[in-house]
Motif scaffolding. Sequence first.
Motif, PDB file in Angstrom:
ATOM      1  N   PRO A 258      53.044   5.741 -90.145  1.00  0.00           N
ATOM      2  CA  PRO A 258      53.083   4.697 -92.236  1.00  0.00           C
ATOM      3  C   PRO A 258      53.571   6.003 -92.748  1.00  0.00           C
ATOM      4  N   ILE A 259      54.809   5.811 -93.565  1.00  0.00           N
ATOM      5  CA  ILE A 259      55.494   6.617 -94.680  1.00  0.00           C
ATOM      6  C   ILE A 259      55.803   5.309 -95.500  1.00  0.00           C
ATOM      7  N   ARG A 260      55.590   6.407 -96.441  1.00  0.00           N
ATOM      8  CA  ARG A 260      56.269   5.910 -97.434  1.00  0.00           C
ATOM      9  C   ARG A 260      57.694   5.282 -97.623  1.00  0.00           C
ATOM     10  N   VAL A 261      58.725   3.864 -97.437  1.00  0.00           N
ATOM     11  CA  VAL A 261      59.836   3.523 -97.447  1.00  0.00           C
ATOM     12  C   VAL A 261      60.109   3.162 -98.251  1.00  0.00           C
ATOM     13  N   PHE A 262      61.539   3.413 -99.084  1.00  0.00           N
ATOM     14  CA  PHE A 262      61.963   2.272-100.359  1.00  0.00           C
ATOM     15  C   PHE A 262      62.073   1.163-100.217  1.00  0.00           C
ATOM     16  N   THR A 263      62.159   0.472-101.395  1.00  0.00           N
ATOM     17  CA  THR A 263      62.654  -0.867-100.870  1.00  0.00           C
ATOM     18  C   THR A 263      64.265  -1.584-100.945  1.00  0.00           C
ATOM     19  N   LEU A 264      64.590  -1.864-101.305  1.00  0.00           N
ATOM     20  CA  LEU A 264      66.107  -2.186-100.912  1.00  0.00           C
ATOM     21  C   LEU A 264      67.101  -1.741-101.268  1.00  0.00           C
ATOM     22  N   LYS A 265      66.489  -2.234-103.194  1.00  0.00           N
ATOM     23  CA  LYS A 265      66.738  -2.226-104.290  1.00  0.00           C
ATOM     24  C   LYS A 265      66.833  -0.925-104.345  1.00  0.00           C
ATOM     25  N   GLU A 266      65.881   0.036-104.111  1.00  0.00           N
ATOM     26  CA  GLU A 266      65.407   1.634-104.528  1.00  0.00           C
ATOM     27  C   GLU A 266      67.050   2.380-103.540  1.00  0.00           C
ATOM     28  N   LEU A 267      66.750   1.920-102.365  1.00  0.00           N
ATOM     29  CA  LEU A 267      67.531   2.934-101.760  1.00  0.00           C
ATOM     30  C   LEU A 267      68.886   2.645-101.985  1.00  0.00           C
ATOM     31  N   ALA A 268      69.203   0.953-102.518  1.00  0.00           N
ATOM     32  CA  ALA A 268      70.782   1.433-103.165  1.00  0.00           C
ATOM     33  C   ALA A 268      71.358   2.047-104.512  1.00  0.00           C
ATOM     34  N   VAL A 269      70.199   1.889-105.154  1.00  0.00           N
ATOM     35  CA  VAL A 269      70.269   2.868-106.560  1.00  0.00           C
ATOM     36  C   VAL A 269      70.141   3.669-106.722  1.00  0.00           C
ATOM     37  N   ARG A 270      70.111   4.608-105.974  1.00  0.00           N
ATOM     38  CA  ARG A 270      70.112   5.820-104.805  1.00  0.00           C
ATOM     39  C   ARG A 270      71.910   6.510-104.158  1.00  0.00           C
ATOM     40  N   GLU A 271      72.374   5.162-104.122  1.00  0.00           N
ATOM     41  CA  GLU A 271      73.366   5.966-103.245  1.00  0.00           C
ATOM     42  C   GLU A 271      74.770   6.475-104.813  1.00  0.00           C
ATOM     43  N   TYR A 272      75.225   7.353-103.569  1.00  0.00           N
ATOM     44  CA  TYR A 272      76.638   7.788-104.797  1.00  0.00           C
ATOM     45  C   TYR A 272      75.288   8.771-106.348  1.00  0.00           C
TER      46      TYR A 272
END
Length: 273
Positions: A258-272
């Motif tokens: 059980p580790i902290r996982v980002f939401t899909l949107k949080e992951l997306a905004v971190r790209e590039y």
Amino acid sequence: LDSSATLSPNSSMTTKELQEYWRNEKRRCKQIKLLFEIPSARIVEHHLSKYVMYKIIVLQTGSFDSNKSVIERRYSDFEKLHRNLLEEFSEEMEDVTFPKKTLTGNFTEEIINERKLAFKDYLRLLYSMKYIRRSKKFIDFLTRPELQEAYGCLRGGQYTKALEILSEVIGLQERLLRGNPVAIVPTLCAIVVCHKDLENPASAFEHGEKALSLLHVHTSHRYYMPLLETMITLAYELGKDFLSLQEKLEEWKTKKDPIRVFTLKELAVREYV
């Protein structure tokens, strides 16, 4: 296909996932080649700088115009690509010539036309070399500027503009990354995020299904769990079967710490970034 070189579908796949799996396998057997055309160029004057932008059309052999991608690059972009490739592929690049800079006349019709032909031959030659066409440096040259712009729009809440750019670049990525289709998952997920925030759940679900089919044997991928969570929400909203997706999520959770996982949107905004 060599059975040791490909992954067999597992019994937990749905019928739709299985069909997508075999479609992808068939595509892998068929050699796809890309053609590069540079039909035009334009002179850009920006503040104190002046440069030429070359229009590059990437076409798939034996395809209709709907399968073409259009991008623009300037001389300095080509020059940077050449420099980067020389660092990694010095032997392969030994006989590759690059159009030299001239002190004057860079904006004459004659020089521009010469470079259009030279850059077309240059891209064709690079693509003919397997290790170069599969390299991150070559793929980044053809896709990264557009992806950076798209993700910038996404972070700024300009979902329509981001979606427009992502929808263009995904086709080129799919053709360039045929040997590594999982690499297009972040772009597919960014498209899911845009459609979801634009309240287009059906389109978001469609692209999410495609991304999930690519991850069915890559469940440790950073996008897998956030994508599953988003797909469960979308399936529930659309009245689709969300229980099978919920089961996959629960199964994943029992196997992982059980580790902290980002939401899909949080992951997306971190790209590039």
